[in-house]
Design an enzyme around this catalytic site. Structure first.
Site, PDB file in Angstrom:
ATOM      1  N   SER A   1       0.836  -1.188   0.000  1.00  0.00           N
ATOM      2  CA  SER A   1       0.000   0.000   0.000  1.00  0.00           C
ATOM      3  C   SER A   1       0.882   1.254   0.000  1.00  0.00           C
ATOM      4  CB  SER A   1      -0.950  -0.049   1.206  1.00  0.00           C
ATOM      5  OG  SER A   1      -1.969   0.904   1.096  1.00  0.00           O
TER       6      SER A   1
ATOM      7  N   HIS B   1      -7.866  -5.474   0.137  1.00  0.00           N
ATOM      8  CA  HIS B   1      -6.647  -4.689   0.280  1.00  0.00           C
ATOM      9  C   HIS B   1      -5.572  -5.425   1.082  1.00  0.00           C
ATOM     10  CE1 HIS B   1      -4.344  -1.076  -0.090  1.00  0.00           C
ATOM     11  NE2 HIS B   1      -4.213  -0.929   1.215  1.00  0.00           N
TER      12      HIS B   1
END
Length: 254
Positions: A96, A230
């Site tokens: 991320s 995610h």
């Protein structure tokens, strides 16, 4: 021990030191994340790989330190603290926000030290040139917490503990501000291989956005798509370690 040694220990964590490894994998956490997120990687990595995890200011044992305001500033700091570790081949793994940071660190290592990474592993993040307008850092505390729950990126015990939340929210918000205000500056493409990793149901990055990492390297590019959102990587640790090993170990054996 010198002041520089002490500073390096603040930034660089080695949960399973391997001094005779011959290759180092530096892991960069996500927004609000800490070095301990990569504890499983340190213990699962094959013996030729020494895993280093970066601990950003503003969290855990560094919680009294101010968070770094921008991705370029943080990249400058990480590149600087990695200088003593450049005596062996190096690879970066970022998830991320950590993927964007890894890209900027790789740029600095190439430009300032002539160091071409063994590989850059970019996980759960769109390519630097693929912009999205995001403003989580401008939300109130409830909005930030809702985003954390949506992504399932923070331990549920932390989300349910008001005192802990008060402790970690400033660092989380600062990280979101840094990554959401990041502006890609076009420049020379990296020379190292780039390996993208992404979940097929990630609300923060599409497979197409992850595939655009290929535009940022002169080296080999490969993309691995996993099931999940995610934080897909928490359910695919063995498969991700295989991707890392397959890309790093052949280079060490000829």
């Amino acid at each position: 021990m010198t002041g520089k040694d002490e500073e390096n220990k603040l930034w660089v964590r080695r949960f399973n030191p391997r001094d005779d490894s011959g290759l180092r994998l530096v892991c960069l956490p996500h927004a609000g994340g800490s070095a301990s997120f990569y504890l499983p990687v340190a213990h699962a990595a094959p013996s030729p790989i020494d895993v280093l995890a970066i601990q950003y200011p503003g969290r855990q044992d560094r919680r009294r330190e101010p968070s770094v305001a921008t991705i370029p500033e943080l990249a400058d700091e990480v590149a600087r603290v990695l200088e003593p570790w450049l005596d062996q081949p190096l690879a970066l793994f970022g998830h991320s926000m950590g993927a964007t940071l890894a890209f900027e660190v790789a740029r600095r290592l190439e430009a300032r030290h002539g160091v071409v990474l063994e590989a850059l592993f970019a996980s759960g993040r769109r390519a630097p040139s693929r912009h999205r307008e995001e403003n989580v850092h401008r939300l109130g505390d409830d909005g930030v917490i809702a985003e954390l729950k949506r992504l399932s990126g923070t331990d549920s015990q932390v989300l349910g503990d008001e005192d802990l939340l008060r402790m970690v929210l400033p660092a989380i918000r600062a990280d979101y501000r840094a990554v959401e205000t990041y502006v890609y500056e076009p420049g020379e493409r990296l020379r190292c291989p780039v390996i993208g990793l992404v979940g097929d149901d990630d609300p923060k990055v599409t497979v197409d956005e992850a595939d655009s990492w290929r535009d940022h390297t002169e080296g080999v590019f490969d993309l691995h798509v996993f099931t999940g959102g995610h934080f897909y990587l928490t359910n695919h640790q063995a498969a991700i370690m295989k991707v890392i090993s397959d890309n790093l170990l052949p280079a060490r054996t000829g």
